[in-house]
Design a protein around this motif. Sequence first.
Motif, short mmCIF file in Angstrom:
data_model
loop_
_atom_site.label_atom_id
_atom_site.label_comp_id
_atom_site.label_asym_id
_atom_site.label_seq_id
_atom_site.Cartn_x
_atom_site.Cartn_y
_atom_site.Cartn_z
N TYR B 90 -0.83 64.49 -95.68
CA TYR B 90 -1.92 64.33 -94.71
C TYR B 90 -3.28 64.61 -95.34
N PHE B 91 -3.33 64.56 -96.65
CA PHE B 91 -4.60 64.85 -97.33
C PHE B 91 -5.66 63.85 -96.86
N PRO B 92 -6.84 64.36 -96.43
CA PRO B 92 -7.83 63.45 -95.84
C PRO B 92 -8.71 62.73 -96.85
N ALA B 93 -8.11 61.96 -97.73
CA ALA B 93 -8.92 61.20 -98.70
C ALA B 93 -8.53 59.72 -98.61
N SER B 94 -9.50 58.85 -98.83
CA SER B 94 -9.21 57.41 -98.78
C SER B 94 -8.54 56.99 -100.09
N VAL B 95 -7.92 55.82 -100.05
CA VAL B 95 -7.26 55.28 -101.24
C VAL B 95 -8.27 55.18 -102.39
N LYS B 96 -9.46 54.70 -102.08
CA LYS B 96 -10.50 54.52 -103.10
C LYS B 96 -10.87 55.86 -103.74
N GLU B 97 -10.99 56.90 -102.92
CA GLU B 97 -11.34 58.22 -103.45
C GLU B 97 -10.23 58.75 -104.36
N VAL B 98 -8.98 58.54 -103.95
CA VAL B 98 -7.86 59.03 -104.77
C VAL B 98 -7.82 58.28 -106.10
N VAL B 99 -7.97 56.96 -106.06
CA VAL B 99 -7.94 56.18 -107.31
C VAL B 99 -9.11 56.62 -108.22
N SER B 100 -10.25 56.91 -107.62
CA SER B 100 -11.43 57.33 -108.40
C SER B 100 -11.16 58.60 -109.20
N LEU B 101 -10.29 59.47 -108.68
CA LEU B 101 -10.00 60.72 -109.39
C LEU B 101 -9.41 60.46 -110.78
N GLY B 102 -8.79 59.29 -110.93
CA GLY B 102 -8.21 58.93 -112.22
C GLY B 102 -9.25 58.76 -113.32
N THR B 103 -10.52 58.54 -112.94
CA THR B 103 -11.56 58.34 -113.96
C THR B 103 -12.01 59.66 -114.59
N LEU B 104 -11.63 60.79 -113.97
CA LEU B 104 -12.14 62.08 -114.44
C LEU B 104 -11.64 62.45 -115.84
N SER B 105 -10.49 61.90 -116.22
CA SER B 105 -9.92 62.26 -117.53
C SER B 105 -10.82 61.86 -118.69
N LYS B 106 -11.71 60.88 -118.44
CA LYS B 106 -12.62 60.42 -119.51
C LYS B 106 -13.88 61.26 -119.59
N LYS B 107 -14.10 62.12 -118.60
CA LYS B 107 -15.41 62.76 -118.42
C LYS B 107 -15.53 64.13 -119.06
N LYS B 108 -16.76 64.41 -119.50
CA LYS B 108 -17.13 65.78 -119.87
C LYS B 108 -17.79 66.38 -118.63
N PHE B 109 -18.18 67.65 -118.74
CA PHE B 109 -18.86 68.32 -117.62
C PHE B 109 -20.29 67.82 -117.45
N PRO B 110 -20.81 67.59 -116.26
CA PRO B 110 -20.09 67.60 -114.98
C PRO B 110 -19.36 66.27 -114.78
N LYS B 111 -18.19 66.34 -114.19
CA LYS B 111 -17.35 65.16 -114.06
C LYS B 111 -17.77 64.37 -112.82
N GLY B 129 -3.48 44.95 -106.31
CA GLY B 129 -3.35 44.30 -105.00
C GLY B 129 -3.54 45.26 -103.83
N ILE B 130 -4.41 46.26 -103.99
CA ILE B 130 -4.60 47.22 -102.89
C ILE B 130 -6.06 47.30 -102.43
N LEU B 131 -6.84 46.27 -102.78
CA LEU B 131 -8.26 46.29 -102.36
C LEU B 131 -8.40 46.31 -100.84
N ASP B 132 -7.46 45.62 -100.17
CA ASP B 132 -7.56 45.54 -98.71
C ASP B 132 -7.29 46.87 -98.02
N ILE B 133 -6.72 47.83 -98.73
CA ILE B 133 -6.44 49.13 -98.09
C ILE B 133 -7.28 50.25 -98.70
N GLU B 134 -8.37 49.90 -99.38
CA GLU B 134 -9.15 50.92 -100.09
C GLU B 134 -9.75 51.98 -99.17
N HIS B 135 -10.01 51.62 -97.90
CA HIS B 135 -10.61 52.60 -96.99
C HIS B 135 -9.57 53.31 -96.11
N ARG B 136 -8.31 52.98 -96.31
CA ARG B 136 -7.26 53.67 -95.52
C ARG B 136 -7.06 55.07 -96.07
#
Lengths: 271, 243
Positions: B90-111, B129-136
Amino acid sequence: MELSDFLSYGFIQRALISGSFIALLCSTLGVFLVLKRLSLIGDGLAHVTFGSVALGLLLKVYPIYVSIPVVMASSLGIMRITERARIHGDVAIGIVSSIGIAAGVLLASIGGGFNIDLFSYLFGNILAISKAEMFISMILSLVVIFVIGLFYNEILSSVFDEESAKATGIKVKKINTILMLLTAVTVVLAMKMVGIMLVTSFLILPAVTAFQVARSFRSVMIAASSVAVLSVVIGILLSAGANLPSGAVIILTNFAFLILAFLLKKIRHGS
Amino acid sequence: MSLIIKSERLYCKYNSSEVLTNISFGVEGGEFIGLIGPNGSGKSTLVKIILGIITPSEGAISLFGKDLSVFSDWHKIGYVPQKIVSFNPYFPASVKEVVSLGTLSKKKFPKSISKADADAVHRTMEFMGILDIEHRLIGELSGGQLQKALIAKALVSEPELLILDEPTSSLDPETRENFYSILSELNQKKGITVVLVTHDIWSIGKYASKLLYIDKKILFYDRFENMKDFFASNMQWRDTCQG
């Protein structure tokens, strides 16, 4: 008496400003704490504050100077117990909380005579906030929110899934430590100003209200902060007008928002 | 070809019981490894050691030629955890926000997440194929959609190695086959090395280049075709590996 009359009082102005900043601060931290299943940490650390204030009064040291390091250490203790002993956060909070309150009762008994001072730290009073406390609440809120902003994505990633966060190179332990220390400082300072009851409710109710209606994590943060600040403003004005205890009215206002959010969610889901 | 994962004499103990014993193997770039074994065989523990989540009692792991203790190129690795145990549904994050977390591995501080990251997130969601559910909200997705979202999160940093821990356990057979096809495409067309933890040995056999079969120790590490010979001479393992 009209609204403008209330707003002309200095104590009402300070209550509105400080209360709003503390509400903003606690609700922001609360979103992460509730999701980490540490929602009662405010209550637990408040009990530790009680013990540490008693120690400060006994040693004749300004209580906040004793409380801040002791409560910070206790918050890290909760984190350690959860990690090392593999027990749930609520149990770890219960352990630290009961030790804190037991120590407070014992020290109060030994010290005698300072019970009134002790209880003023525990229960605070939003309508008795001084100018200095108002500035402390503003600075504290801005500092904590700035730190959360710096680590926002790392905290979000760690709260979402610690294992995956570790696998993306995020130092989850460091992030958890930062979150716990910010919570500890917030509880100690906010409790002195608004009391244990409001701190605990600000950490839980706005977050839970926001979870009912928000469609993204960003909107959860915005909704939780808005509900918290609105509850303070409406609560203080209602309580001043009706001559009721302000802390209780603020909490019940927040609860009314929760009921509204729950109904809105039900309507949206068509059941 | 260079080894992407190298495990040398790995041992792991929980309290006093041995979970992994003398695990030594290597994974080359471009391989598709099916990591199989019965419940409690140490598969997930091995994955967590590879990812630095658990420290082994003895032995060493190197990733992309670097010892794990000094490895920092986490963006080269995408990880899809066991969905059921890994996060609050029940975590209150959208699909787009969750996928975005994957970009953090490339980042230095601040991420922080940049416009270029947002574009990468968009491209990856389009590919999956999940663009249509990015805001779910992530908790509102079906099992198949959720797995696609978690793979997108793992893929967004353009990893060279994708590690998946029993991702198909809650999927129906059709969705599972579809899921394996996606993995196969990533492996063959994009050249991503895949390590897939699964109980589903018979389905994965046709996709994986090699099977690593463990039950606290390595019992088999070879091509799927050679597994028949292994079972012929080790009948006691045949039933256990079906989970």
